[in-house]
Design a protein around this motif. Structure first.
Motif, mmCIF file in Angstrom:
data_model
loop_
_atom_site.group_PDB
_atom_site.id
_atom_site.type_symbol
_atom_site.label_atom_id
_atom_site.label_comp_id
_atom_site.label_asym_id
_atom_site.label_seq_id
_atom_site.Cartn_x
_atom_site.Cartn_y
_atom_site.Cartn_z
ATOM 1 N N ALA A 25 0.835 -1.205 0.000
ATOM 2 C CA ALA A 25 0.000 0.000 0.000
ATOM 3 C C ALA A 25 0.867 1.253 0.000
ATOM 4 N N THR A 26 1.939 1.238 0.790
ATOM 5 C CA THR A 26 2.848 2.388 0.819
ATOM 6 C C THR A 26 3.530 2.564 -0.528
ATOM 7 N N ALA A 27 3.901 1.457 -1.147
ATOM 8 C CA ALA A 27 4.550 1.525 -2.465
ATOM 9 C C ALA A 27 3.617 2.141 -3.502
ATOM 10 N N ARG A 28 2.339 1.769 -3.469
ATOM 11 C CA ARG A 28 1.377 2.347 -4.420
ATOM 12 C C ARG A 28 1.208 3.843 -4.186
ATOM 13 N N GLU A 29 1.152 4.240 -2.924
ATOM 14 C CA GLU A 29 0.999 5.661 -2.608
ATOM 15 C C GLU A 29 2.247 6.439 -3.023
ATOM 16 N N LEU A 30 3.400 5.843 -2.837
ATOM 17 C CA LEU A 30 4.647 6.472 -3.252
ATOM 18 C C LEU A 30 4.682 6.646 -4.767
ATOM 19 N N ALA A 31 4.308 5.608 -5.497
ATOM 20 C CA ALA A 31 4.283 5.680 -6.964
ATOM 21 C C ALA A 31 3.275 6.726 -7.433
ATOM 22 N N ASP A 32 2.099 6.790 -6.793
ATOM 23 C CA ASP A 32 1.091 7.788 -7.161
ATOM 24 C C ASP A 32 1.631 9.206 -6.959
ATOM 25 N N THR A 33 2.346 9.414 -5.862
ATOM 26 C CA THR A 33 2.909 10.738 -5.580
ATOM 27 C C THR A 33 3.980 11.098 -6.599
ATOM 28 N N MET A 34 4.817 10.124 -6.952
ATOM 29 C CA MET A 34 5.826 10.346 -7.991
ATOM 30 C C MET A 34 5.153 10.790 -9.290
ATOM 31 N N LEU A 35 4.076 10.126 -9.646
ATOM 32 C CA LEU A 35 3.409 10.447 -10.904
ATOM 33 C C LEU A 35 2.725 11.805 -10.857
ATOM 34 N N GLN A 36 2.339 12.268 -9.679
ATOM 35 C CA GLN A 36 1.798 13.622 -9.565
ATOM 36 C C GLN A 36 2.838 14.644 -10.014
ATOM 37 N N ILE A 37 4.101 14.402 -9.648
ATOM 38 C CA ILE A 37 5.184 15.290 -10.069
ATOM 39 C C ILE A 37 5.313 15.242 -11.585
#
Length: 379
Positions: A25-37
């Motif tokens: 779950a943390t990995a998915r949230e991290l990837a989502d945040t990266m993609l926001q950038i």
């Protein structure tokens, strides 16, 4: 070779990692945040760039030479046999937007060693290269995966906004960092926010910061200047006041007439209690010093141009998860970053004219286009 001190390194096994149930779950949230950038910079420019380390300062053809005579505890994985490999080096700074160099952030060296043999990490089976992703600091700038995610969310909110404010803030942060370093301390947080000293990128030491499997053992990786011309640049100041690309221009000027040599070194884990696989703290170099296992040589060349930027910045990925099973990234932060690397490369590949591919040979050696295979995941 002689002079290697006897060591008893920790033997690698899957049990050295402590995988927590909430990591996916943390990995998915991290990837989502990266993609926001990535989505923010893409919406502003119409061009997809990396979520982090977006700005390149040097794109180099190199070779990696593994010497004869490494003792068994060092002759592991890629370094098990002497040999010479083609390689690509990408020098960069950490933000996910393209900032004036006066916003002085940590520097990176991404090293892609080409045409290596051996069992592959999951997801990189179609590749034949080994990547090492390094930064000019001994320790990762967040103490845990959740702290890393929190810091990344703050960074995402500032992406591509208020560059003038960032430049002003960087001046304050550099002063604070200089005061700390004057008393023998440093702050990874201040450096990450723009307070990295304004020094020549070719004089830097670069660290994996986090551990990886080293064949039968566990290690951290470091790349340090070895040739005298690189050593002379350590701590050398550059003036960022007028030239927003001063680091790139400094690298170009250096390689117009000179060649460079770095040493690739490993620091073996000797005690899992004192040299944690899951932690981010630097390991004690007195107990386990870094030891050279290969040399990296880059000859005089055009160190950055638009053609190379198209080839490497757009068309290539660098990921610690692209490589041999013998060099598996270890620890929670390394595990959490894997999905982000994959999705970042896919984002760029789907939106730009040049897809992200994995080279079989150096893609700009002697001006010749390189071969590539189907797109691979990575950052």
């Amino acid at each position: 070779m002689t002079g290697f001190a006897p060591l008893t390194p920790v033997h690698f096994s899957p049990a050295v990692e402590d995988i927590q149930p909430d990591e996916p779950a943390t990995a998915r949230e991290l990837a989502d945040t990266m993609l926001q950038i990535a989505e923010k910079t893409y919406s502003d420019s119409g061009h997809a760039i990396r979520c982090v380390h977006a700005k390149s300062h040097g794109l180099l053809e190199a070779r990696v030479e593994v010497p004869e005579g490494l003792p068994p505890h060092l002759a592991q994985g890629l370094f098990a046999q002497p040999g010479s490999y083609q390689a690509v080096i990408r020098l960069s700074t950490t933000p996910g937007d393209l900032l004036h160099d006066s916003v002085s952030t940590p520097r990176g060296m991404a090293l892609k060693i080409l045409d290596v043999d051996g069992a592959r990490l999951p997801g990189s089976e179609r590749s034949t290269s080994q990547d090492f992703v390094l930064v000019n600091g001994r320790e990762f700038n967040s103490p845990s995966g959740k702290a890393f995610l929190k810091n990344l969310k703050l960074l995402a909110k500032t992406t591509d906004r208020m560059e003038g404010t960032k430049e002003f803030l960087a001046k304050i942060l550099k002063g604070a960092e200089a005061a700390l370093e004057a008393v023998g301390r440093e702050s990874a947080v201040l450096k990450a926010m723009g307070g990295n000293p304004e020094t020549h990128i070719l004089g830097e030491e670069f660290y994996s910061q986090l551990p990886l499997r080293y064949g039968d053992h566990i290690a951290k990786i470091r790349v340090v200047p070895a040739s005298e011309n690189l050593k002379a640049l350590a701590g050398t100041k550059v003036d960022t006041s007028d030239d927003g690309n001063v680091l790139r221009h400094a690298v170009q000027q250096f390689f117009e007439d000179e060649a460079a040599r770095w040493d690739l070194q490993v620091q073996l884990c000797l005690d899992l209690e004192e040299m944690s696989v899951e932690g981010v703290e630097a390991w004690d170099e007195e107990k386990s010093p870094f030891v050279t296992v290969a040399h990296i040589i880059a000859d005089s060349q055009p160190a950055w141009n638009e053609q190379r930027a198209d080839t490497v910045d757009d068309g290539m990925h660098f990921s610690p998860w692209n490589g041999l099973a013998a060099h598996q990234p270890l620890g929670s932060i390394m595990r959490l970053r894997k999905l982000a690397y994959e999705r970042s490369a896919a984002f760029r590949s789907q939106r730009n004219q040049i897809p992200v591919t994995e080279p079989l040979t150096c893609p700009f050696g002697h001006g010749a286009p390189g071969q590539s295979i189907r797109p691979q995941a990575g950052l």
